[in-house]
Design a protein around this motif. Structure first.
Motif, PDB file in Angstrom:
ATOM      1  N   ALA A  74       0.826  -1.212   0.000  1.00 24.75           N
ATOM      2  CA  ALA A  74       0.000   0.000   0.000  1.00 24.75           C
ATOM      3  C   ALA A  74       0.859   1.260   0.000  1.00 24.75           C
ATOM      4  CB  ALA A  74      -0.939  -0.003   1.207  1.00 24.75           C
ATOM      5  N   LEU A  75       2.013   1.198   0.625  1.00 22.42           N
ATOM      6  CA  LEU A  75       2.922   2.349   0.653  1.00 22.42           C
ATOM      7  C   LEU A  75       3.588   2.597  -0.694  1.00 22.42           C
ATOM      8  CD1 LEU A  75       4.634   1.684   4.100  1.00 22.42           C
ATOM      9  CD2 LEU A  75       2.927   3.456   3.562  1.00 22.42           C
ATOM     10  N   ARG A  76       3.585   1.590  -1.554  1.00 21.26           N
ATOM     11  CA  ARG A  76       4.278   1.670  -2.836  1.00 21.26           C
ATOM     12  C   ARG A  76       3.335   1.851  -4.027  1.00 21.26           C
ATOM     13  NH1 ARG A  76       7.064  -1.057   0.861  1.00 21.26           N
ATOM     14  NH2 ARG A  76       9.330  -1.231   0.697  1.00 21.26           N
ATOM     15  N   LEU A  77       2.036   1.719  -3.797  1.00 20.54           N
ATOM     16  CA  LEU A  77       1.063   1.789  -4.891  1.00 20.54           C
ATOM     17  C   LEU A  77       0.452   3.171  -4.986  1.00 20.54           C
ATOM     18  CD1 LEU A  77      -0.729  -1.633  -4.291  1.00 20.54           C
ATOM     19  CD2 LEU A  77       0.970  -1.085  -6.055  1.00 20.54           C
ATOM     20  N   ARG A  78       0.000   3.500  -6.209  1.00 23.15           N
ATOM     21  CA  ARG A  78      -0.636   4.800  -6.451  1.00 23.15           C
ATOM     22  C   ARG A  78      -1.673   4.654  -7.569  1.00 23.15           C
ATOM     23  NH1 ARG A  78       5.089   5.682  -7.926  1.00 23.15           N
ATOM     24  NH2 ARG A  78       5.271   5.320 -10.145  1.00 23.15           N
ATOM     25  N   THR A 134      -1.742  -1.150 -11.657  1.00 23.95           N
ATOM     26  CA  THR A 134      -2.561  -2.354 -11.734  1.00 23.95           C
ATOM     27  C   THR A 134      -1.794  -3.491 -11.088  1.00 23.95           C
ATOM     28  OG1 THR A 134      -3.606  -1.643 -13.798  1.00 23.95           O
ATOM     29  CG2 THR A 134      -3.711  -3.994 -13.281  1.00 23.95           C
ATOM     30  N   VAL A 135      -2.451  -4.200 -10.172  1.00 22.30           N
ATOM     31  CA  VAL A 135      -1.869  -5.374  -9.527  1.00 22.30           C
ATOM     32  C   VAL A 135      -2.717  -6.570  -9.922  1.00 22.30           C
ATOM     33  CG1 VAL A 135      -1.204  -6.467  -7.357  1.00 22.30           C
ATOM     34  CG2 VAL A 135      -1.058  -3.965  -7.591  1.00 22.30           C
ATOM     35  N   LEU A 136      -2.078  -7.549 -10.537  1.00 23.98           N
ATOM     36  CA  LEU A 136      -2.755  -8.764 -11.001  1.00 23.98           C
ATOM     37  C   LEU A 136      -2.532  -9.867  -9.972  1.00 23.98           C
ATOM     38  CD1 LEU A 136      -1.520  -8.582 -14.708  1.00 23.98           C
ATOM     39  CD2 LEU A 136      -3.652  -7.668 -13.735  1.00 23.98           C
ATOM     40  N   LEU A 137      -3.599 -10.257  -9.281  1.00 24.94           N
ATOM     41  CA  LEU A 137      -3.526 -11.229  -8.198  1.00 24.94           C
ATOM     42  C   LEU A 137      -3.967 -12.602  -8.696  1.00 24.94           C
ATOM     43  CD1 LEU A 137      -5.225  -8.894  -5.608  1.00 24.94           C
ATOM     44  CD2 LEU A 137      -2.825  -9.561  -5.590  1.00 24.94           C
ATOM     45  N   ALA A 155     -11.219   2.338 -15.862  1.00 26.22           N
ATOM     46  CA  ALA A 155     -10.437   2.643 -14.663  1.00 26.22           C
ATOM     47  C   ALA A 155      -8.943   2.392 -14.846  1.00 26.22           C
ATOM     48  CB  ALA A 155     -10.949   1.813 -13.496  1.00 26.22           C
ATOM     49  N   LEU A 156      -8.596   1.444 -15.715  1.00 25.22           N
ATOM     50  CA  LEU A 156      -7.182   1.133 -15.925  1.00 25.22           C
ATOM     51  C   LEU A 156      -6.440   2.384 -16.368  1.00 25.22           C
ATOM     52  CD1 LEU A 156      -7.506  -2.288 -17.769  1.00 25.22           C
ATOM     53  CD2 LEU A 156      -6.607  -1.923 -15.459  1.00 25.22           C
ATOM     54  N   GLY A 157      -5.323   2.646 -15.702  1.00 22.93           N
ATOM     55  CA  GLY A 157      -4.509   3.796 -16.072  1.00 22.93           C
ATOM     56  C   GLY A 157      -4.729   5.009 -15.192  1.00 22.93           C
ATOM     57  N   HIS A 158      -5.857   5.083 -14.453  1.00 24.02           N
ATOM     58  CA  HIS A 158      -6.016   6.220 -13.537  1.00 24.02           C
ATOM     59  C   HIS A 158      -6.353   5.786 -12.117  1.00 24.02           C
ATOM     60  CE1 HIS A 158     -10.392   5.988 -14.328  1.00 24.02           C
ATOM     61  NE2 HIS A 158     -10.508   6.544 -13.161  1.00 24.02           N
ATOM     62  N   ALA A 159      -7.087   4.715 -11.944  1.00 28.00           N
ATOM     63  CA  ALA A 159      -7.391   4.190 -10.604  1.00 28.00           C
ATOM     64  C   ALA A 159      -6.363   3.113 -10.265  1.00 28.00           C
ATOM     65  CB  ALA A 159      -8.796   3.599 -10.568  1.00 28.00           C
ATOM     66  N   LEU A 160      -6.216   2.828  -8.986  1.00 32.09           N
ATOM     67  CA  LEU A 160      -5.456   1.660  -8.574  1.00 32.09           C
ATOM     68  C   LEU A 160      -6.381   0.472  -8.767  1.00 32.09           C
ATOM     69  CD1 LEU A 160      -3.255  -0.016  -7.233  1.00 32.09           C
ATOM     70  CD2 LEU A 160      -4.152   0.718  -5.005  1.00 32.09           C
TER      71      LEU A 160
END
Length: 164
Positions: free
Chosen positions: A26-30, A34-37, A106-111
């Motif tokens: 969370a400290l590294r994301l903005r 995009t995080v693919l789980l 949302a891709l590209g502007h939202a987390l």
């Protein structure tokens, strides 16, 4: 410009270690990331996403309940100025449904935290891939992505730290 591929493998001994990983991420994301789980059913994808979202929210005020989006497919949250989308694509019938869910927009502007990313037609550029698997009594988190080496530096320290 050549972008370095990063790769990191972490042993998560228990649920608290998964939560520490979420808080450290969370400290590294903005916004725009995009995080693919990925991982089997029950691997901890929703648990990790919940830890990321709630850690981000805790820095800005009240923390919301973060249920798994298994049936809603997409849940949206705010963490300060950052819009966070948590998507579970396991029940996605067809990739064309992504537009209806607002994920493509949302891709590209939202987390965007996306479970079951194999349901996407294509992998978003610059995404961080995070695969969870069984590792003894715990889990293993494998993180990789082009351009993520610097942002993932030092991630293992708070994750592997013993909090008792």
């Amino acid at each position: 410009m050549l972008r370095r591929m990063s790769g990191l493998s972490l042993h998560l001994s228990d649920a608290r270690a998964t939560e520490r990983l979420g808080a450290a991420l969370a400290l590294r994301l903005r916004g725009g990331d995009t995080v693919l789980l990925s991982g089997d059913l029950g691997a901890g994808k929703s648990h990790l996403a919940r830890a990321v979202i709630q850690s981000m929210q805790a820095r800005h005020g009240p923390v919301e309940d973060v249920p798994s989006p298994t049936y809603t497919l997409v849940q949206t949250y705010r963490a300060g100025d950052v819009e966070v989308l948590h998507a579970d694509l396991y029940r996605l019938g067809d990739p064309s449904e992504l537009d209806e869910l607002g994920l493509s927009e949302a891709l590209g502007h939202a987390l965007c935290l996306i479970e079951w990313p194999d349901r996407l037609e294509e992998t978003p550029a610059g995404a961080l891939s995070l695969h969870l698997s069984t590792d003894g009594a715990g889990r293993r988190a494998e993180l990789s992505g082009s351009g993520w080496a610097d942002r993932l530096a030092g991630l293992a320290d708070p994750v592997e730290a013993a909090h008792g």
